[in-house]
Design an enzyme around this catalytic site. Structure first.
Site, PDB file in Angstrom:
ATOM      1  N   TYR A 286      72.417  41.477  53.363  1.00  0.00           N
ATOM      2  CA  TYR A 286      73.627  41.635  52.336  1.00  0.00           C
ATOM      3  C   TYR A 286      73.759  40.381  51.605  1.00  0.00           C
ATOM      4  CZ  TYR A 286      78.595  42.548  51.004  1.00  0.00           C
ATOM      5  OH  TYR A 286      79.741  42.609  50.274  1.00  0.00           O
TER       6      TYR A 286
ATOM      7  N   LYS B 182      71.284  45.381  51.057  1.00  0.00           N
ATOM      8  CA  LYS B 182      72.397  45.662  50.238  1.00  0.00           C
ATOM      9  C   LYS B 182      72.627  44.473  49.358  1.00  0.00           C
ATOM     10  CE  LYS B 182      77.115  45.671  49.471  1.00  0.00           C
ATOM     11  NZ  LYS B 182      78.641  45.891  50.015  1.00  0.00           N
TER      12      LYS B 182
ATOM     13  N   THR C 258      84.787  44.766  51.286  1.00  0.00           N
ATOM     14  CA  THR C 258      85.955  45.552  50.835  1.00  0.00           C
ATOM     15  C   THR C 258      87.046  45.507  52.275  1.00  0.00           C
ATOM     16  OG1 THR C 258      84.484  46.598  49.351  1.00  0.00           O
ATOM     17  CG2 THR C 258      86.800  47.643  49.887  1.00  0.00           C
TER      18      THR C 258
END
Lengths: 336, 336, 336, 336
Positions: free
Chosen positions: C136, C164, C48
């Protein structure tokens, strides 16, 4: 909610005899066994039931046997997909006359249709069917049914009363529920993905058509009950155990051979599947059967295999690499 | 056709020293070696050149070394993709000042953009670049560039003078040529898929940016020449041999490790790649190096490895299953 | 569980000024605003946060600003992926010195690595990092990290303290938890898929790195609290509302433009993104902004747009087909 | 090469009457028309022939009609895939008795099998078939058949005499040829991807089973002849024209509706397909029919439609965005 299709529907395997014909006595025995263990309904001629590997006549016969044996004790959701719309409508009519609660129709397969085509297909069938219809979305095998298409069908086709979704995609299920439930409170959402049964129920699903319920109906049913009664800690633990069983049966052999092997361990004479297995696959199936016996023994459903069950362990790929290297050297030396 | 980019451009690997820094003397030696063997141009900072594994400063330095060493002997197509449009335009300006013939800019990666986004990205760069641009389509790694987008860019951006396409999809190449060539006869179509070089040239491609030409420039160049001169039978045989080499280098190790291993066999001190290799990968690379040495020896580029090269053979999976079964038993016994 | 990373970490957007430089004052204001609204931590340089569109210097500067502004109030999970292992380790060292709680490192992207390669990459970094690391996994953008690889890394690397996961695949999350938690009770599992936050928490996740929390931190935080306190009926309703917002921001524009547009509606001067937008995309963004304003107004976060918000409706594709037919006729007539 | 299956085999559409039954007279007329226009063989019950939309009885009837009408003039390659191995073997026996040259059997579909399963399936059939078999690889619809599997089947099953590959992947075709031809010079390689017919023939294919040959047999046959006789410049131009036709028929409607629409323009009473078409699809089909009529008129096979054919043009998406914006506003205003 009272009149929505709900609960655990078993997509049953069809036992075959030694000439690969439908083993009717064993199938009847299996139906009784499932109902006694608490499944809420039967779902013959689904993917687990290998509907594509039977002839049209055999598919019809399977529904006849099952509706007869069930004899109204639980609802029957009859897989009714045939070669084309007309044949499928004939199947709908026949299964209606046999007393099935509804039919399930898989989205068109082989050809991958657009959403316009998927809609037109189901609309045509729904306009002519005398029996309620559940859509069957299984994007890994058939044309996907997108949310907007489900909504259009729900809006325009009163005969379409639910969807069975085997994508395992939880937000997708939520999107369908959000799009359809306000205008069609009678529309049922069933998940075909046992690995996510508890969370699916928690976000609003009405139940499932779960292959595990054909092998360990006690567990799948209990998971359903624990979740609905809000015993989440116990439900979570059971969901993890079911996931372990599901993965073993699903990913260790050509589907649905893992489920067939497990059902054999539960005492049924399943016979061999119609899809031939190569020697290497047979070896894998033997290994899987042993693993499944350990898993089922841990759940109390069978005895441990001779030799016992190993403690959980994993092998490091780099250690494995050393071993494989030696094997490759051996193969190389033979090839000369 | 005279002014279209054409011929074989080599996407060169960058030799590293034992502290993983750019090995400038070896890189300069490599450039000379390639030009002497007939490649038509150099293409630094491509995928084979691992542009993403260098810092922005290093990428700049690589182009400086190569343009200096090439010194006008062949055109340089400089990979110029940076973190964003502004940085990329700065790179375009710098490479222009260094005398590069054109830059190659890969479609945005990491994020998968829509065609509108891909168009806007290239349009913005093309509107501000002082140097000709070739688009770089590699859908397995970056946002795809569809035919309509290529056409729009060709129509609206005189600076965009070509596309390098690594999809390997021959009808896709034909669709691009059909869409663009009528209005932009100066637009060049280069294929990055060595496995289909000959047929790509036969349907109208102008050349290729081919990783094999960095290892066996003699073969890639000869294939180009044979095809253009219409010696199709010889070209076909060479294409099959190149396919064999290409597959071995591409599929037997993490890209571009196979190409690095082969380049070492051609006598260059490539150093180790920056992407760490696990012990299991090291084993695979050793096996690959042996296989490549045999392939290169068969082409006359190196000697056979000690022990010789085996005759071609394959192992039956069902026989292999028996062997693996024994290995698994051994592993199982150790795990207890 | 006390020392596991947990709660809602915000993957923040970076406001830019009118020359596309980091807007430091606005970024500091944004950080305060987020902490005041209850997010449990910050996660700069995530997807993001468009880490790939900043230079290495800018990425460093972003972490410096954020750790300085946070000033210990909440933990910072700093995105630290750089061009190669050595650069990434340098970033780990720097972010450690700045007081970050841990770093997050995305799986290698552009090239799609095998699991052996993914393992080797993280192992090398973990062996040299002075700061805790969270893996991630975002398979739509980068090399997937499979369950067995997570397990190996958890077993061999004490520095690796969590993952994550942005796949949104709930059974996959369960498989990771089942494989790792027994031997690593300190290992944290965070979901990056806001659409499934509640069910992910219910099956054992420790929290999330959720883009929605950068726009509607009040909702994401409340959903977390309701779920953990067992108020499932309210949580379910909120999850459906969050899904609606998430889908609008995620699917109606090139990521993360929808989140940027929504943040603007919350009062921040985000500036324009660095990825150019074509006129057709601008039109879509305008339409999205209007839709988002209605959604945010319904949540009480802003006023309705001028002209009000329409009741929910959908257009039938077959009606739309009639309209489009007329448009196409018009286009055709102009083309002559 | 003399005894390899070769040339252009037409995967024919089956005309239906107004009650959706097989239109036998029209089918017979169509067979004659194809043979007169030079196709080398017929390939009924392929994907273009919509074999999955007919009942088992109808599939049998189609082969009976075609073998009878062909009456030995050209070889017939009969699609023989049925519900399972036993039914498929029965079909093989029947088609053998009717005088078919060989059968074509598609890889198992619906379920996606592993290569071990694909091998076992074909092996079982080949061991019991009295008639030669061609494998049919169409990975977009059915389980892929990988190179190693083709090789194993070629090595172990003399009855398997060829493969029809519709992947369109040229290097894949080369890999199969390289793997199989040395040991099985009688093995035939046919491409089902008309878009690449010329380059496929140039790298060693023996022919094709091409849907375009059912609509414009003159062109497909001529392309084959030009390529084999080495008239490459003319062949290339024809390949581009065929690509244009192929794309229009394949991508503008649900397969094979575009081919059916084009066949109607060639003068055959095809009837409607069995897959229902929604109103929006009908509109698209009307537009496609007009476009096809222009394409066929340009080839001299029919007259231009009333109103003439537009010059080629394309619409800029950003201009289109303006128009669509107005349409959306109109829709929005109606929805209130």
């Amino acid at each position: 909610m009272s009149d929505r299709l709900n609960g655990i529907f078993t997509p049953n395997i069809v036992p075959l005899d030694d000439r690969s014909r439908i083993n009717e006595p064993e199938l009847r025995k299996y139906v009784d066994w499932l109902i006694e263990r608490g499944v809420h309904g039967l779902y013959p001629n689904g993917s687990t039931g290998e509907f594509t590997r039977f002839t049209a006549e055999e598919r019809r016969r399977i529904i006849e046997i099952i509706t007869d044996q069930v004899s109204g004790r639980v609802p029957v959701l009859a897989g009714a997909a045939e070669a084309n719309v007309r044949e499928t409508i004939h199947a709908c009519e026949h299964y209606h006359s046999l007393g099935a609660r509804a039919v399930a129709i898989v989205s068109p397969f082989y050809y991958r249709l657009t959403q316009a085509g998927v809609f037109a297909y189901f609309k045509e069938i729904a306009d002519h069917s005398p029996i309620d219809i559940t859509l069957y979305n299984i994007p890994m095998f058939a044309s996907p049914i997108e949310v907007a298409t489900v909504r259009r069908l729900a809006d325009q086709c009163p005969r379409v009363v639910g969807i069975k979704d085997s994508s395992g995609d939880l937000p997708h299920m939520m999107r369908m529920i959000a799009a359809v439930r306000p205008s069609r409170p009678d529309f049922s959402f069933l998940t075909g993905w046992d690995a996510a049964l508890m969370p699916m129920l928690l976000i609003g699903c009405d139940g499932g058509t779960n292959a595990t319920s054909g092998v360990v109906p006690e567990i799948t049913r209990k998971l359903y009950d624990l979740t609905l009664s809000g015993q989440l800690e116990q439900a979570r633990q059971l969901q993890y155990r079911l996931l372990h069983l599901f993965d073993a049966m699903l990913y260790s052999a050509e589907f649905p051979e893992g489920f067939r092997a497990a059902l054999r361990l539960r005492g049924f004479d399943t016979g061999l599947g119609r899809q031939p297995q190569s020697p290497s696959q047979q070896l894998e199936l033997d290994a899987l059967a042993r693993q499944l016996q350990c898993l089922l023994a841990a759940e109390g459903f069978t005895r441990e295999p001779v030799g016992g069950c190993p403690a959980a362990h994993s092998v490091d790929p780099d250690q494995l690499a050393q071993i494989v290297r030696r094997v490759v050297d051996e193969i190389r030396s033979r090839a000369h």
